[in-house]
Enzyme design. Structure first.
Site, PDB file in Angstrom:
ATOM      1  N   ARG A 172       0.826  -1.228   0.000  1.00 16.21           N
ATOM      2  CA  ARG A 172       0.000   0.000   0.000  1.00 16.21           C
ATOM      3  C   ARG A 172       0.855   1.270   0.000  1.00 16.21           C
ATOM      4  O   ARG A 172       0.490   2.274   0.627  1.00 16.21           O
ATOM      5  CB  ARG A 172      -0.962   0.040   1.211  1.00 16.21           C
ATOM      6  CG  ARG A 172      -1.927  -1.103   1.285  1.00 16.21           C
ATOM      7  CD  ARG A 172      -2.955  -1.103   0.146  1.00 16.21           C
ATOM      8  NE  ARG A 172      -3.745  -2.313   0.225  1.00 16.21           N
ATOM      9  CZ  ARG A 172      -3.431  -3.435  -0.435  1.00 16.21           C
ATOM     10  NH1 ARG A 172      -2.384  -3.470  -1.263  1.00 16.21           N
ATOM     11  NH2 ARG A 172      -4.168  -4.504  -0.313  1.00 16.21           N
ATOM     12  N   SER A 221      -9.925   0.485   4.413  1.00 16.13           N
ATOM     13  CA  SER A 221      -8.996   0.120   5.492  1.00 16.13           C
ATOM     14  C   SER A 221      -8.275   1.364   5.992  1.00 16.13           C
ATOM     15  O   SER A 221      -7.656   2.087   5.205  1.00 16.13           O
ATOM     16  CB  SER A 221      -7.968  -0.882   4.984  1.00 16.13           C
ATOM     17  OG  SER A 221      -8.623  -2.089   4.677  1.00 16.13           O
ATOM     18  N   GLU A 297      -3.157   4.163   6.619  1.00 16.55           N
ATOM     19  CA  GLU A 297      -3.176   3.887   5.171  1.00 16.55           C
ATOM     20  C   GLU A 297      -3.943   5.022   4.486  1.00 16.55           C
ATOM     21  O   GLU A 297      -3.604   5.454   3.389  1.00 16.55           O
ATOM     22  CB  GLU A 297      -3.865   2.532   4.917  1.00 16.55           C
ATOM     23  CG  GLU A 297      -3.926   2.147   3.456  1.00 16.55           C
ATOM     24  CD  GLU A 297      -4.460   0.722   3.264  1.00 16.55           C
ATOM     25  OE1 GLU A 297      -4.136  -0.167   4.081  1.00 16.55           O
ATOM     26  OE2 GLU A 297      -5.217   0.518   2.295  1.00 16.55           O
TER      27      GLU A 297
HETATM   28  C1  LIG Z   1     -15.386   0.756   0.849  1.00 17.68           C
HETATM   29  C2  LIG Z   1     -13.928   0.848   0.495  1.00 17.68           C
HETATM   30  C3  LIG Z   1     -13.199  -0.300   0.244  1.00 17.68           C
HETATM   31  C4  LIG Z   1     -11.829  -0.229  -0.074  1.00 17.68           C
HETATM   32  N1  LIG Z   1     -11.150  -1.372  -0.328  1.00 17.68           N
HETATM   33  C5  LIG Z   1      -9.839  -1.302  -0.690  1.00 17.68           C
HETATM   34  C6  LIG Z   1      -9.101  -2.495  -0.998  1.00 17.68           C
HETATM   35  O1  LIG Z   1      -9.609  -3.608  -0.942  1.00 17.68           O
HETATM   36  N2  LIG Z   1      -7.809  -2.362  -1.376  1.00 17.68           N
HETATM   37  C7  LIG Z   1      -7.192  -1.157  -1.452  1.00 17.68           C
HETATM   38  O2  LIG Z   1      -6.012  -1.097  -1.819  1.00 17.68           O
HETATM   39  N3  LIG Z   1      -7.864  -0.018  -1.165  1.00 17.68           N
HETATM   40  C8  LIG Z   1      -9.156  -0.066  -0.784  1.00 17.68           C
HETATM   41  N4  LIG Z   1      -9.830   1.083  -0.491  1.00 17.68           N
HETATM   42  C9  LIG Z   1      -9.103   2.376  -0.511  1.00 17.68           C
HETATM   43  C10 LIG Z   1      -9.114   3.100  -1.867  1.00 17.68           C
HETATM   44  O3  LIG Z   1     -10.225   2.720  -2.656  1.00 17.68           O
HETATM   45  C11 LIG Z   1      -7.818   2.866  -2.642  1.00 17.68           C
HETATM   46  O4  LIG Z   1      -6.687   3.325  -1.919  1.00 17.68           O
HETATM   47  C12 LIG Z   1      -7.829   3.577  -4.003  1.00 17.68           C
HETATM   48  O5  LIG Z   1      -6.703   3.169  -4.741  1.00 17.68           O
HETATM   49  C13 LIG Z   1      -7.832   5.087  -3.891  1.00 17.68           C
HETATM   50  O6  LIG Z   1      -8.105   5.606  -5.166  1.00 17.68           O
HETATM   51  P1  LIG Z   1      -8.797   7.013  -5.318  1.00 17.68           P
HETATM   52  O7  LIG Z   1      -8.921   7.338  -6.760  1.00 17.68           O
HETATM   53  O8  LIG Z   1     -10.064   7.063  -4.525  1.00 17.68           O
HETATM   54  O9  LIG Z   1      -7.701   7.964  -4.646  1.00 17.68           O
HETATM   55  P2  LIG Z   1      -7.954   9.180  -3.661  1.00 17.68           P
HETATM   56  O10 LIG Z   1      -8.559   8.686  -2.390  1.00 17.68           O
HETATM   57  O11 LIG Z   1      -8.632  10.274  -4.368  1.00 17.68           O
HETATM   58  O12 LIG Z   1      -6.438   9.603  -3.367  1.00 17.68           O
HETATM   59  C14 LIG Z   1      -5.587   8.724  -2.673  1.00 17.68           C
HETATM   60  C15 LIG Z   1      -4.147   9.181  -2.914  1.00 17.68           C
HETATM   61  O13 LIG Z   1      -3.847   9.007  -4.285  1.00 17.68           O
HETATM   62  C16 LIG Z   1      -3.438  10.226  -4.864  1.00 17.68           C
HETATM   63  N5  LIG Z   1      -3.921  10.288  -6.253  1.00 17.68           N
HETATM   64  C17 LIG Z   1      -5.185  10.117  -6.696  1.00 17.68           C
HETATM   65  N6  LIG Z   1      -5.217  10.262  -8.040  1.00 17.68           N
HETATM   66  C18 LIG Z   1      -3.947  10.534  -8.430  1.00 17.68           C
HETATM   67  C19 LIG Z   1      -3.326  10.803  -9.684  1.00 17.68           C
HETATM   68  N7  LIG Z   1      -4.001  10.847 -10.844  1.00 17.68           N
HETATM   69  N8  LIG Z   1      -1.996  11.049  -9.689  1.00 17.68           N
HETATM   70  C20 LIG Z   1      -1.267  11.037  -8.543  1.00 17.68           C
HETATM   71  N9  LIG Z   1      -1.800  10.790  -7.332  1.00 17.68           N
HETATM   72  C21 LIG Z   1      -3.126  10.540  -7.282  1.00 17.68           C
HETATM   73  C22 LIG Z   1      -4.049  11.314  -3.991  1.00 17.68           C
HETATM   74  O14 LIG Z   1      -3.338  12.530  -4.073  1.00 17.68           O
HETATM   75  C23 LIG Z   1      -3.955  10.677  -2.615  1.00 17.68           C
HETATM   76  O15 LIG Z   1      -2.664  10.842  -2.090  1.00 17.68           O
HETATM   77  C24 LIG Z   1     -11.194   1.041  -0.157  1.00 17.68           C
HETATM   78  C25 LIG Z   1     -11.937   2.209   0.072  1.00 17.68           C
HETATM   79  C26 LIG Z   1     -13.290   2.126   0.402  1.00 17.68           C
HETATM   80  C27 LIG Z   1     -14.056   3.388   0.642  1.00 17.68           C
END
Ligand SMILES: Cc1cc2nc3c(=O)[nH]c(=O)nc-3n(C[C@H](O)[C@H](O)[C@H](O)COP(=O)(O)OP(=O)(O)OC[C@H]3O[C@@H](n4cnc5c(N)ncnc54)[C@H](O)[C@@H]3O)c2cc1C
Length: 318
Positions: A172, A221, A297
């Protein structure tokens, strides 16, 4: 705040002043961005970044499924990538996806093209940009297992290309330089029958429905597991939280999920300070019970609300 907009270079897309971020975050909390940029396309974003005063901070958000945006909002410019960054195409065993594409779309596109190995993306409710930054994964597979390369823009608008090795992926986490805005990624899988892959995706989704509060206002998480996958006798954050007696614990409108105690919930009217504070309560309880210092995380970004600072607190009492 329009004076702030006057300091920003022109774009072909949109720039909105003092725009609330909470409505598009999973937790539904947080203050406003000084400016929200919705670039028209990659050239628009690159030109904006190149012309932007280097002292102005830039934050990029995807689906905001892994962030707590603090109550005082986000300083500078928040970038959200739109449809121009959301294209998904397959070629042989490769999938090319824009950074704004939802992970679930990528898994289904891969499945339909007979490309296996990306099923895990269907369980992550984020975008490809967020997956690259977080090394997102589940059920034993992670972004690092399928990534070939990614393209990004630097804070100065320069275009760079990163190989899988350049990310130095760990659990992660990546060592890709902070400040990069990912715009596109190429993934590679292995051949299989589309029907079989789609079946695995459905099984994975069904499993999550019963084990995680995926319809709540949450950030997934909260704490990374202390040991990376594959470690013998691997410790899980949820178990440590449970053993510390924090299942169901509350602070203001925030609660530790009863269903999966590594998830924090906004039960309705939580502030970001409630959620972050509850997370710190959990960390303290786990440290006291087992000596483990849990690592957040979830990314916590932005400014605390004024009355959450010492000055605000004193002002309230005056
Ligand atoms: C119900 C639920 C279940 C989940 N299950 C999992 C799971 O099983 N496994 C898991 O790994 N995660 C899980 N997550 C967490 C999350 O979905 C992941 O970490 C996901 O990859 C975040 O993507 P996001 O687009 O929402 O990023 P954001 O939450 O918008 O951002 C997260 C980080 O990524 C950066 N970021 C976003 N887009 C870019 C870009 N284009 N360029 C550079 N940096 C960027 C942001 O600046 C920030 O630092 C879960 C979340 C929820 C709400």
């Amino acid at each position: 705040m329009s004076a702030f907009l006057d300091r920003l270079p022109p774009v072909r897309g949109k720039i909105l002043a003092d725009e609330l971020i909470a409505p598009f975050t999973w937790f539904r909390v947080g203050g406003a961005a000084d400016a929200l940029l919705l670039p028209k396309d990659e050239d628009d974003l690159a030109a904006f970044l190149a012309a932007l005063d280097p002292i102005i901070p830039v934050t990029v958000l995807g689906a905001a499924s892994n962030v707590i945006v603090r109550d005082g909002g986000i300083a500078g410019v928040v970038v959200r990538l739109g449809p121009a960054f959301g294209k998904v195409a397959t070629d042989g065993l490769r999938v090319t996806a824009g950074a704004a594409a939802l992970d679930s779309r990528v898994s289904v596109a891969a499945a339909n093209a007979g490309i296996a190995g990306m099923e895990f993306f269907s369980g992550v409710p984020g975008t490809i940009g967020g997956a690259l930054r977080m090394n997102a994964g589940c059920y034993g597979r992670e972004t690092k297992d399928v990534l070939v390369e990614a393209r990004a823009l630097t804070r100065n608008g320069e275009r760079v290309r990163l190989s899988n090795a350049d990310f130095h992926f760990s659990y992660r986490h990546t060592e890709a330089p902070e400040g990069l805005i990912f715009v596109e990624a190429v993934f590679e899988g292995t051949p299989d029958e589309p029907a079989a892959i789609l079946e695995r995706i459905e099984a994975l989704k069904a499993r999550r429905e019963t084990t995680q509060p995926i319809r709540e206002k949450t950030g997934g998480s909260t704490f990374a597991n202390p040991d990376p996958p594959g470690t013998p006798n691997q410790r899980s954050s949820w178990k440590l939280v449970d053993e510390a007696g924090m299942r169901g614990a509350r602070r203001g409108g925030a609660q530790v999920s009863e269903l999966h105690c590594n998830f924090l919930l906004n039960t309705g009217e939580a502030t970001a300070a409630d959620i972050e504070g509850l997370g710190e309560d959990v960390r303290a309880a786990v440290k006291a019970r087992s000596g483990v210092e849990l690592r957040w995380e979830i990314k916590r970004i932005g400014r605390p609300a004024v009355d959450a600072t010492v000055e605000g607190y004193l002002a309230k009492d005056a």
